[in-house]
Design a protein around this motif. Structure first.
Motif, PDB file in Angstrom:
ATOM      1  N   THR A  71       0.847  -1.193   0.000  1.00 61.21           N
ATOM      2  CA  THR A  71       0.000   0.000   0.000  1.00 61.21           C
ATOM      3  C   THR A  71       0.883   1.242   0.000  1.00 61.21           C
ATOM      4  OG1 THR A  71      -1.691  -1.205   1.242  1.00 61.21           O
ATOM      5  CG2 THR A  71      -1.841   1.207   1.224  1.00 61.21           C
ATOM      6  N   ASN A  72       1.908   1.242   0.853  1.00 58.13           N
ATOM      7  CA  ASN A  72       2.875   2.337   0.937  1.00 58.13           C
ATOM      8  C   ASN A  72       4.234   1.808   0.513  1.00 58.13           C
ATOM      9  OD1 ASN A  72       1.160   4.423   2.297  1.00 58.13           O
ATOM     10  ND2 ASN A  72       1.031   2.788   3.810  1.00 58.13           N
ATOM     11  N   ALA A  73       4.865   2.488  -0.431  1.00 57.80           N
ATOM     12  CA  ALA A  73       6.120   2.026  -1.024  1.00 57.80           C
ATOM     13  C   ALA A  73       7.283   2.095  -0.045  1.00 57.80           C
ATOM     14  CB  ALA A  73       6.442   2.871  -2.259  1.00 57.80           C
ATOM     15  N   MET A  74       8.296   1.297  -0.339  1.00 62.17           N
ATOM     16  CA  MET A  74       9.545   1.326   0.401  1.00 62.17           C
ATOM     17  C   MET A  74      10.430   2.430  -0.179  1.00 62.17           C
ATOM     18  SD  MET A  74       9.070  -1.078   2.601  1.00 62.17           S
ATOM     19  CE  MET A  74      10.677  -1.432   3.291  1.00 62.17           C
ATOM     20  N   ALA A  75      11.417   2.893   0.603  1.00 54.10           N
ATOM     21  CA  ALA A  75      12.313   3.968   0.173  1.00 54.10           C
ATOM     22  C   ALA A  75      13.332   3.488  -0.849  1.00 54.10           C
ATOM     23  CB  ALA A  75      13.019   4.578   1.372  1.00 54.10           C
ATOM     24  N   SER A  76      13.710   2.214  -0.773  1.00 54.37           N
ATOM     25  CA  SER A  76      14.680   1.649  -1.716  1.00 54.37           C
ATOM     26  C   SER A  76      14.418   0.151  -1.812  1.00 54.37           C
ATOM     27  CB  SER A  76      16.114   1.899  -1.239  1.00 54.37           C
ATOM     28  OG  SER A  76      16.436   1.017  -0.177  1.00 54.37           O
ATOM     29  N   THR A  77      15.176  -0.513  -2.655  1.00 52.25           N
ATOM     30  CA  THR A  77      15.033  -1.969  -2.782  1.00 52.25           C
ATOM     31  C   THR A  77      15.945  -2.702  -1.813  1.00 52.25           C
ATOM     32  OG1 THR A  77      16.670  -2.022  -4.561  1.00 52.25           O
ATOM     33  CG2 THR A  77      14.352  -1.836  -5.214  1.00 52.25           C
ATOM     34  N   GLN A  78      16.601  -1.969  -0.934  1.00 57.20           N
ATOM     35  CA  GLN A  78      17.502  -2.562   0.055  1.00 57.20           C
ATOM     36  C   GLN A  78      16.758  -2.793   1.363  1.00 57.20           C
ATOM     37  OE1 GLN A  78      20.571  -3.458  -1.113  1.00 57.20           O
ATOM     38  NE2 GLN A  78      19.677  -2.661  -2.992  1.00 57.20           N
ATOM     39  N   TYR A  79      15.927  -3.827   1.394  1.00 54.15           N
ATOM     40  CA  TYR A  79      15.200  -4.189   2.600  1.00 54.15           C
ATOM     41  C   TYR A  79      15.185  -5.702   2.731  1.00 54.15           C
ATOM     42  CZ  TYR A  79      11.322  -4.705  -0.751  1.00 54.15           C
ATOM     43  OH  TYR A  79      10.542  -5.059  -1.804  1.00 54.15           O
ATOM     44  N   ALA A 116       9.354 -25.957  -6.245  1.00 52.52           N
ATOM     45  CA  ALA A 116       8.286 -25.043  -5.832  1.00 52.52           C
ATOM     46  C   ALA A 116       7.101 -25.832  -5.291  1.00 52.52           C
ATOM     47  CB  ALA A 116       7.858 -24.186  -7.013  1.00 52.52           C
ATOM     48  N   GLY A 117       6.498 -25.300  -4.236  1.00 52.16           N
ATOM     49  CA  GLY A 117       5.341 -25.961  -3.653  1.00 52.16           C
ATOM     50  C   GLY A 117       4.437 -24.982  -2.935  1.00 52.16           C
ATOM     51  N   ASP A 118       3.124 -25.174  -3.107  1.00 55.90           N
ATOM     52  CA  ASP A 118       2.169 -24.355  -2.365  1.00 55.90           C
ATOM     53  C   ASP A 118       2.084 -24.871  -0.938  1.00 55.90           C
ATOM     54  OD1 ASP A 118       1.401 -22.555  -4.369  1.00 55.90           O
ATOM     55  OD2 ASP A 118      -0.004 -23.991  -5.227  1.00 55.90           O
ATOM     56  N   CYS A 119       1.525 -24.047  -0.067  1.00 56.46           N
ATOM     57  CA  CYS A 119       1.456 -24.406   1.336  1.00 56.46           C
ATOM     58  C   CYS A 119       0.088 -24.041   1.887  1.00 56.46           C
ATOM     59  CB  CYS A 119       2.548 -23.681   2.103  1.00 56.46           C
ATOM     60  SG  CYS A 119       2.550 -21.913   1.806  1.00 56.46           S
ATOM     61  N   ALA A 120      -0.228 -24.590   3.045  1.00 61.06           N
ATOM     62  CA  ALA A 120      -1.515 -24.287   3.655  1.00 61.06           C
ATOM     63  C   ALA A 120      -1.610 -22.805   4.015  1.00 61.06           C
ATOM     64  CB  ALA A 120      -1.713 -25.151   4.897  1.00 61.06           C
ATOM     65  N   THR A 121      -0.574 -22.278   4.658  1.00 58.61           N
ATOM     66  CA  THR A 121      -0.505 -20.844   4.954  1.00 58.61           C
ATOM     67  C   THR A 121       0.929 -20.370   4.791  1.00 58.61           C
ATOM     68  OG1 THR A 121      -0.162 -21.228   7.315  1.00 58.61           O
ATOM     69  CG2 THR A 121      -2.422 -20.814   6.616  1.00 58.61           C
ATOM     70  N   ALA A 122       1.086 -19.161   4.286  1.00 57.08           N
ATOM     71  CA  ALA A 122       2.403 -18.550   4.154  1.00 57.08           C
ATOM     72  C   ALA A 122       2.398 -17.228   4.901  1.00 57.08           C
ATOM     73  CB  ALA A 122       2.743 -18.313   2.679  1.00 57.08           C
ATOM     74  N   ASN A 123       3.535 -16.877   5.472  1.00 55.82           N
ATOM     75  CA  ASN A 123       3.693 -15.641   6.221  1.00 55.82           C
ATOM     76  C   ASN A 123       4.934 -14.927   5.715  1.00 55.82           C
ATOM     77  OD1 ASN A 123       1.697 -16.436   8.476  1.00 55.82           O
ATOM     78  ND2 ASN A 123       3.137 -18.131   8.421  1.00 55.82           N
ATOM     79  N   CYS A 124       4.815 -13.652   5.415  1.00 56.75           N
ATOM     80  CA  CYS A 124       5.953 -12.881   4.935  1.00 56.75           C
ATOM     81  C   CYS A 124       5.963 -11.537   5.657  1.00 56.75           C
ATOM     82  CB  CYS A 124       5.836 -12.660   3.427  1.00 56.75           C
ATOM     83  SG  CYS A 124       7.193 -11.677   2.735  1.00 56.75           S
ATOM     84  N   SER A 125       7.152 -11.084   6.047  1.00 56.23           N
ATOM     85  CA  SER A 125       7.287  -9.759   6.659  1.00 56.23           C
ATOM     86  C   SER A 125       8.465  -9.038   6.025  1.00 56.23           C
ATOM     87  CB  SER A 125       7.486  -9.863   8.177  1.00 56.23           C
ATOM     88  OG  SER A 125       8.671 -10.536   8.471  1.00 56.23           O
ATOM     89  N   VAL A 126       8.373  -7.703   5.998  1.00 56.16           N
ATOM     90  CA  VAL A 126       9.400  -6.868   5.395  1.00 56.16           C
ATOM     91  C   VAL A 126       9.850  -5.823   6.392  1.00 56.16           C
ATOM     92  CG1 VAL A 126       9.766  -5.081   3.639  1.00 56.16           C
ATOM     93  CG2 VAL A 126       8.689  -7.230   3.006  1.00 56.16           C
ATOM     94  N   HIS A 127      11.172  -5.638   6.497  1.00 55.92           N
ATOM     95  CA  HIS A 127      11.746  -4.618   7.354  1.00 55.92           C
ATOM     96  C   HIS A 127      12.655  -3.728   6.500  1.00 55.92           C
ATOM     97  CE1 HIS A 127      10.488  -6.444  11.186  1.00 55.92           C
ATOM     98  NE2 HIS A 127      10.525  -7.548  10.455  1.00 55.92           N
ATOM     99  N   GLY A 128      12.560  -2.438   6.697  1.00 52.95           N
ATOM    100  CA  GLY A 128      13.353  -1.476   5.944  1.00 52.95           C
ATOM    101  C   GLY A 128      12.757  -0.084   6.131  1.00 52.95           C
ATOM    102  N   ASP A 129      13.049   0.826   5.225  1.00 51.00           N
ATOM    103  CA  ASP A 129      12.549   2.195   5.321  1.00 51.00           C
ATOM    104  C   ASP A 129      11.409   2.431   4.346  1.00 51.00           C
ATOM    105  OD1 ASP A 129      14.508   2.863   7.184  1.00 51.00           O
ATOM    106  OD2 ASP A 129      15.945   3.380   5.613  1.00 51.00           O
ATOM    107  N   LEU A 130      10.308   2.958   4.844  1.00 50.84           N
ATOM    108  CA  LEU A 130       9.227   3.375   3.969  1.00 50.84           C
ATOM    109  C   LEU A 130       9.618   4.660   3.255  1.00 50.84           C
ATOM    110  CD1 LEU A 130       6.026   2.761   6.122  1.00 50.84           C
ATOM    111  CD2 LEU A 130       6.801   1.446   4.149  1.00 50.84           C
ATOM    112  N   ALA A 131       9.051   4.875   2.084  1.00 46.71           N
ATOM    113  CA  ALA A 131       9.350   6.090   1.309  1.00 46.71           C
ATOM    114  C   ALA A 131       8.817   7.321   2.012  1.00 46.71           C
ATOM    115  CB  ALA A 131       8.737   5.976  -0.078  1.00 46.71           C
TER     116      ALA A 131
END
Length: 131
Positions: A71-79, A116-131
């Protein structure tokens, strides 16, 4: 005696968007904004988002291949992108950092065989600087 602080906004004095918190042992400080997760999503094997923060959309790009748009972009691709998934305990989560973008990232889930394989549930988190 404990105190309760109730506020709607916290703003730094020197820099509005920078709040330093004294860390454990009282000898170091941590920047509050730097330590916050900037995006997270939990979804099923398809594109049904179970819960999320800062996620505009999720695209299933094939078996175990997902693209999330922020929804809100990151400041760079370094995250950093980290995650896990639940199925039968034999899979791994792989963040494909080669496709990290300001507005989203691509990540993959793999089975124990390495394919490659699908899963029952996947969780992803991102840490870095928002734009």
């Amino acid at each position: 005696m404990a105190s309760i602080l109730k506020v709607d906004t916290i703003t730094g004095v020197a820099t509005a968007g920078s709040i330093a918190i004294t860390g454990e042992g009282n000898s170091t400080t941590t920047n509050l904004q730097q330590g916050l997760c900037k995006m997270w999503v939990q979804h099923n094997a398809g594109t049904a988002i179970l819960d999320s923060n800062n996620v505009a959309s999720l695209t299933d790009s094939g078996t175990g291949d997902y693209n999330v748009t922020y929804t809100n972009a990151m400041a760079s691709t370094q995250y950093t992108c980290a995650g896990s998934w639940g199925n039968d305990g034999n899979g791994v989560f792989v963040a494909d950092s080669l496709t990290a973008a300001l507005v989203g990232t691509r990540y993959k889930t793999l089975g124990s065989s390495g394919s490659a394989g699908d899963c029952a549930t996947a969780n992803c988190s991102v840490h870095g600087d928002l734009a």
